[in-house]
Design a protein around this motif. Structure first.
Motif, PDB file in Angstrom:
ATOM      1  N   PHE A 207      63.117   1.007  69.222  1.00  0.00           N
ATOM      2  CA  PHE A 207      63.307  -0.143  68.358  1.00  0.00           C
ATOM      3  C   PHE A 207      62.914   0.225  66.924  1.00  0.00           C
ATOM      4  CE2 PHE A 207      61.486  -3.716  66.053  1.00  0.00           C
ATOM      5  CZ  PHE A 207      62.490  -4.677  66.158  1.00  0.00           C
ATOM      6  N   GLY A 208      63.661  -0.326  65.964  1.00  0.00           N
ATOM      7  CA  GLY A 208      63.339  -0.070  64.567  1.00  0.00           C
ATOM      8  C   GLY A 208      63.928  -1.136  63.673  1.00  0.00           C
ATOM      9  N   GLN A 209      63.422  -1.197  62.449  1.00  0.00           N
ATOM     10  CA  GLN A 209      63.921  -2.141  61.454  1.00  0.00           C
ATOM     11  C   GLN A 209      64.529  -1.365  60.289  1.00  0.00           C
ATOM     12  OE1 GLN A 209      60.033  -4.267  61.187  1.00  0.00           O
ATOM     13  NE2 GLN A 209      61.263  -6.115  61.463  1.00  0.00           N
ATOM     14  N   GLU A 210      65.755  -1.734  59.960  1.00  0.00           N
ATOM     15  CA  GLU A 210      66.456  -1.083  58.863  1.00  0.00           C
ATOM     16  C   GLU A 210      66.553  -2.050  57.682  1.00  0.00           C
ATOM     17  OE1 GLU A 210      67.101   1.609  57.823  1.00  0.00           O
ATOM     18  OE2 GLU A 210      69.151   2.054  57.228  1.00  0.00           O
ATOM     19  N   VAL A 211      66.422  -1.505  56.466  1.00  0.00           N
ATOM     20  CA  VAL A 211      66.590  -2.301  55.257  1.00  0.00           C
ATOM     21  C   VAL A 211      67.910  -1.890  54.615  1.00  0.00           C
ATOM     22  CG1 VAL A 211      65.602  -3.012  53.055  1.00  0.00           C
ATOM     23  CG2 VAL A 211      64.085  -2.414  54.954  1.00  0.00           C
ATOM     24  N   ALA A 212      68.958  -2.649  54.892  1.00  0.00           N
ATOM     25  CA  ALA A 212      70.271  -2.379  54.301  1.00  0.00           C
ATOM     26  C   ALA A 212      70.260  -2.871  52.858  1.00  0.00           C
ATOM     27  CB  ALA A 212      71.363  -3.074  55.093  1.00  0.00           C
ATOM     28  N   GLN A 213      70.801  -2.070  51.954  1.00  0.00           N
ATOM     29  CA  GLN A 213      70.720  -2.361  50.525  1.00  0.00           C
ATOM     30  C   GLN A 213      72.115  -2.409  49.900  1.00  0.00           C
ATOM     31  OE1 GLN A 213      67.858   0.652  48.987  1.00  0.00           O
ATOM     32  NE2 GLN A 213      67.071   0.646  51.078  1.00  0.00           N
ATOM     33  N   LEU A 214      72.299  -3.403  49.032  1.00  0.00           N
ATOM     34  CA  LEU A 214      73.573  -3.574  48.329  1.00  0.00           C
ATOM     35  C   LEU A 214      73.387  -3.226  46.861  1.00  0.00           C
ATOM     36  CD1 LEU A 214      76.561  -4.851  48.295  1.00  0.00           C
ATOM     37  CD2 LEU A 214      75.403  -6.847  47.328  1.00  0.00           C
ATOM     38  N   TYR A 215      74.240  -2.344  46.345  1.00  0.00           N
ATOM     39  CA  TYR A 215      74.221  -1.957  44.942  1.00  0.00           C
ATOM     40  C   TYR A 215      75.595  -2.250  44.334  1.00  0.00           C
ATOM     41  CZ  TYR A 215      69.962   0.636  46.089  1.00  0.00           C
ATOM     42  OH  TYR A 215      68.695   0.981  46.499  1.00  0.00           O
ATOM     43  N   ILE A 216      75.586  -2.613  43.048  1.00  0.00           N
ATOM     44  CA  ILE A 216      76.822  -2.866  42.328  1.00  0.00           C
ATOM     45  C   ILE A 216      76.891  -1.934  41.115  1.00  0.00           C
ATOM     46  CG2 ILE A 216      78.224  -4.557  41.088  1.00  0.00           C
ATOM     47  CD1 ILE A 216      77.945  -5.337  43.936  1.00  0.00           C
ATOM     48  N   GLY A 217      78.028  -1.300  40.941  1.00  0.00           N
ATOM     49  CA  GLY A 217      78.278  -0.497  39.748  1.00  0.00           C
ATOM     50  C   GLY A 217      79.094  -1.322  38.769  1.00  0.00           C
ATOM     51  N   ILE A 218      78.456  -1.811  37.696  1.00  0.00           N
ATOM     52  CA  ILE A 218      79.099  -2.679  36.720  1.00  0.00           C
ATOM     53  C   ILE A 218      79.714  -1.825  35.612  1.00  0.00           C
ATOM     54  CG2 ILE A 218      78.694  -4.521  35.037  1.00  0.00           C
ATOM     55  CD1 ILE A 218      76.391  -5.472  36.798  1.00  0.00           C
ATOM     56  N   PRO A 219      80.956  -2.088  35.211  1.00  0.00           N
ATOM     57  CA  PRO A 219      81.579  -1.291  34.139  1.00  0.00           C
ATOM     58  C   PRO A 219      80.727  -1.272  32.876  1.00  0.00           C
ATOM     59  CG  PRO A 219      83.198  -2.733  35.176  1.00  0.00           C
ATOM     60  CD  PRO A 219      81.867  -3.132  35.727  1.00  0.00           C
ATOM     61  N   GLY A 220      80.511  -0.061  32.345  1.00  0.00           N
ATOM     62  CA  GLY A 220      79.757   0.098  31.119  1.00  0.00           C
ATOM     63  C   GLY A 220      78.261  -0.002  31.264  1.00  0.00           C
ATOM     64  N   ALA A 221      77.771  -0.172  32.482  1.00  0.00           N
ATOM     65  CA  ALA A 221      76.328  -0.288  32.710  1.00  0.00           C
ATOM     66  C   ALA A 221      75.866   0.885  33.571  1.00  0.00           C
ATOM     67  CB  ALA A 221      76.001  -1.629  33.362  1.00  0.00           C
ATOM     68  N   ALA A 222      74.690   0.757  34.189  1.00  0.00           N
ATOM     69  CA  ALA A 222      74.163   1.822  35.045  1.00  0.00           C
ATOM     70  C   ALA A 222      75.111   2.061  36.227  1.00  0.00           C
ATOM     71  CB  ALA A 222      72.774   1.431  35.552  1.00  0.00           C
ATOM     72  N   PRO A 223      75.139   3.296  36.756  1.00  0.00           N
ATOM     73  CA  PRO A 223      76.052   3.593  37.869  1.00  0.00           C
ATOM     74  C   PRO A 223      75.871   2.669  39.072  1.00  0.00           C
ATOM     75  CG  PRO A 223      75.174   5.622  36.955  1.00  0.00           C
ATOM     76  CD  PRO A 223      74.422   4.504  36.294  1.00  0.00           C
ATOM     77  N   GLY A 228      70.928  -6.778  46.269  1.00  0.00           N
ATOM     78  CA  GLY A 228      70.578  -7.467  47.506  1.00  0.00           C
ATOM     79  C   GLY A 228      70.085  -6.502  48.556  1.00  0.00           C
ATOM     80  N   PHE A 229      69.291  -7.025  49.497  1.00  0.00           N
ATOM     81  CA  PHE A 229      68.869  -6.213  50.644  1.00  0.00           C
ATOM     82  C   PHE A 229      68.563  -7.144  51.808  1.00  0.00           C
ATOM     83  CE2 PHE A 229      65.119  -7.041  48.078  1.00  0.00           C
ATOM     84  CZ  PHE A 229      64.176  -7.485  49.005  1.00  0.00           C
ATOM     85  N   GLU A 230      68.713  -6.627  53.007  1.00  0.00           N
ATOM     86  CA  GLU A 230      68.442  -7.414  54.203  1.00  0.00           C
ATOM     87  C   GLU A 230      67.816  -6.506  55.257  1.00  0.00           C
ATOM     88  OE1 GLU A 230      70.647 -10.298  57.511  1.00  0.00           O
ATOM     89  OE2 GLU A 230      71.639  -9.838  55.619  1.00  0.00           O
ATOM     90  N   LYS A 231      66.726  -6.985  55.852  1.00  0.00           N
ATOM     91  CA  LYS A 231      66.001  -6.214  56.863  1.00  0.00           C
ATOM     92  C   LYS A 231      66.321  -6.769  58.247  1.00  0.00           C
ATOM     93  CE  LYS A 231      61.328  -4.389  57.664  1.00  0.00           C
ATOM     94  NZ  LYS A 231      59.953  -4.379  57.128  1.00  0.00           N
ATOM     95  N   VAL A 232      66.762  -5.885  59.142  1.00  0.00           N
ATOM     96  CA  VAL A 232      67.117  -6.304  60.494  1.00  0.00           C
ATOM     97  C   VAL A 232      66.392  -5.426  61.509  1.00  0.00           C
ATOM     98  CG1 VAL A 232      69.352  -7.316  59.952  1.00  0.00           C
ATOM     99  CG2 VAL A 232      69.204  -4.858  60.371  1.00  0.00           C
ATOM    100  N   GLY A 233      65.884  -6.053  62.561  1.00  0.00           N
ATOM    101  CA  GLY A 233      65.244  -5.338  63.658  1.00  0.00           C
ATOM    102  C   GLY A 233      66.224  -5.168  64.805  1.00  0.00           C
ATOM    103  N   LEU A 234      66.365  -3.922  65.287  1.00  0.00           N
ATOM    104  CA  LEU A 234      67.374  -3.627  66.295  1.00  0.00           C
ATOM    105  C   LEU A 234      66.812  -2.769  67.417  1.00  0.00           C
ATOM    106  CD1 LEU A 234      70.300  -2.702  63.861  1.00  0.00           C
ATOM    107  CD2 LEU A 234      70.038  -4.859  65.108  1.00  0.00           C
ATOM    108  N   ALA A 235      67.163  -3.119  68.648  1.00  0.00           N
ATOM    109  CA  ALA A 235      66.850  -2.282  69.796  1.00  0.00           C
ATOM    110  C   ALA A 235      67.834  -1.115  69.851  1.00  0.00           C
ATOM    111  CB  ALA A 235      66.934  -3.115  71.078  1.00  0.00           C
ATOM    112  N   PRO A 236      67.524  -0.074  70.608  1.00  0.00           N
ATOM    113  CA  PRO A 236      68.456   1.064  70.707  1.00  0.00           C
ATOM    114  C   PRO A 236      69.855   0.603  71.140  1.00  0.00           C
ATOM    115  CG  PRO A 236      66.360   1.628  71.703  1.00  0.00           C
ATOM    116  CD  PRO A 236      66.286   0.182  71.372  1.00  0.00           C
ATOM    117  N   GLY A 237      70.858   1.005  70.375  1.00  0.00           N
ATOM    118  CA  GLY A 237      72.232   0.638  70.681  1.00  0.00           C
ATOM    119  C   GLY A 237      72.651  -0.724  70.181  1.00  0.00           C
ATOM    120  N   GLU A 238      71.728  -1.522  69.676  1.00  0.00           N
ATOM    121  CA  GLU A 238      72.056  -2.873  69.217  1.00  0.00           C
ATOM    122  C   GLU A 238      72.626  -2.844  67.805  1.00  0.00           C
ATOM    123  OE1 GLU A 238      69.913  -7.296  68.776  1.00  0.00           O
ATOM    124  OE2 GLU A 238      68.694  -5.485  69.105  1.00  0.00           O
ATOM    125  N   SER A 239      73.542  -3.791  67.536  1.00  0.00           N
ATOM    126  CA  SER A 239      74.156  -3.911  66.212  1.00  0.00           C
ATOM    127  C   SER A 239      73.923  -5.303  65.652  1.00  0.00           C
ATOM    128  CB  SER A 239      75.663  -3.646  66.285  1.00  0.00           C
ATOM    129  OG  SER A 239      75.941  -2.329  66.738  1.00  0.00           O
TER     130      SER A 239
END
Length: 287
Positions: A207-223, A228-239
């Motif tokens: 079992f483990g918890q993953e922190v999925a992260q969302l990044y946006i590349g805005i034109p003319g700004a930083a790459p 956003g981010f979301e933390k989910v706890g998952l058992a082996p094989g679980e989605s």
């Protein structure tokens, strides 16, 4: 430096970085603490380093030593830190690491650029120095990405006793297609522009918890910019499906002439991953 019991299975070395109000640290490394780690590692084949610090602390003097088998950045300790570390290191009762780095750990102090030393001397007494923060919004990982500097541990980095897979990035517009004239000030800035979804799967054995992260590349700004981010706890094989709501403000830049938030025309790159450098999925929204 202390002696090391050669019969021990593992050696834990605790180091820190001083922090206080009223003055800044003079550097991001500590030769005494680094020497302590190297001394223990030279005598113990399984050396675990625990770093208690309130901010960035360089680790390159010892991180690649073959006997340093793990590093735990435990930040500021509290009354339950000892018990928590023991449970985490042993994996008791399914306990698993799930933290993520809230800043970039560089390989050298110079990799941070002038941000560590922005103040020039005003006079010989260094009174009322002039501090020029010319980096703009390119702070931390944004600066490392823009300058193409490879960090030791990037923003958002973190390990676990299991592994995770990512799939099926979806972009779902909340309403009409966005245009450069889309209102983005006042209450309009909090309107949801689009929703991004992705599927995260525990591909390991515990079992483990993953922190999925969302990044946006805005034109003319930083790459890339974390949006956003979301933390989910998952058992082996679980989605599970992670969902990120991207507001209009998340896509906007500040126009100093108009004194307003503005959505520019162009390609907005959408990234989902396990850190700012470990991008698993990507797509593009064109405005």
């Amino acid at each position: 430096h202390p002696d090391v019991n050669a019969a021990t299975d593992a050696c834990l070395v605790f180091i820190n970085a001083i922090a206080t109000e009223g003055w800044d640290r003079t550097g991001l490394r500590d030769d005494y603490s680094d020497g302590l780690v190297l001394n223990v590692a030279s005598k113990c084949a399984n050396t675990v380093v625990v770093v208690h610090a309130g901010g960035t602390r360089l680790v390159d003097q010892w991180i690649e030593h073959p006997n340093v088998t793990a590093t735990v950045v435990a930040f500021l300790p509290g009354q339950d830190s000892g018990e928590a570390l023991v449970r985490l290191l042993h994996g008791d009762d399914g306990t698993n690491f799930s933290g993520r780095m809230p800043y970039t750990v560089a390989r050298n102090e110079s990799d941070y650029g002038a941000v560590l030393h922005p103040c020039g001397r005003a006079d010989d007494q260094d009174i009322d120095p002039q501090c020029d923060f010319a980096e703009g919004s390119h702070l931390d990982y944004r600066s490392f990405d823009a300058r193409n500097v490879t960090p030791r541990f990037e923003f958002g980095f973190g390990l676990s006793y299991t592994t995770f897979g990512y799939a099926s990035l979806g972009i779902h517009l909340a309403g009409e297609a966005l245009t450069p004239s889309t209102p983005c000030n006042g209450e309009d800035q909090w309107e949801v522009a689009f929703t991004a979804t992705a599927e995260v799967t525990n591909t390991g054995d515990v079992f483990g918890q993953e922190v999925a992260q969302l990044y946006i590349g805005i034109p003319g700004a930083a790459p890339k910019q974390l949006r956003g981010f979301e933390k989910v706890g998952l058992a082996p094989g679980e989605s599970a499906t992670v969902t990120f709501e991207v507001q209009r403000r998340d896509l906007a830049v500040w126009d100093v002439v108009r004194q307003a938030w503005v959505i520019e025309g162009g390609d907005y790159h959408v990234y989902v991953g396990a850190s700012s450098r470990d991008i698993k999925l990507k797509d593009t929204v064109t405005i």
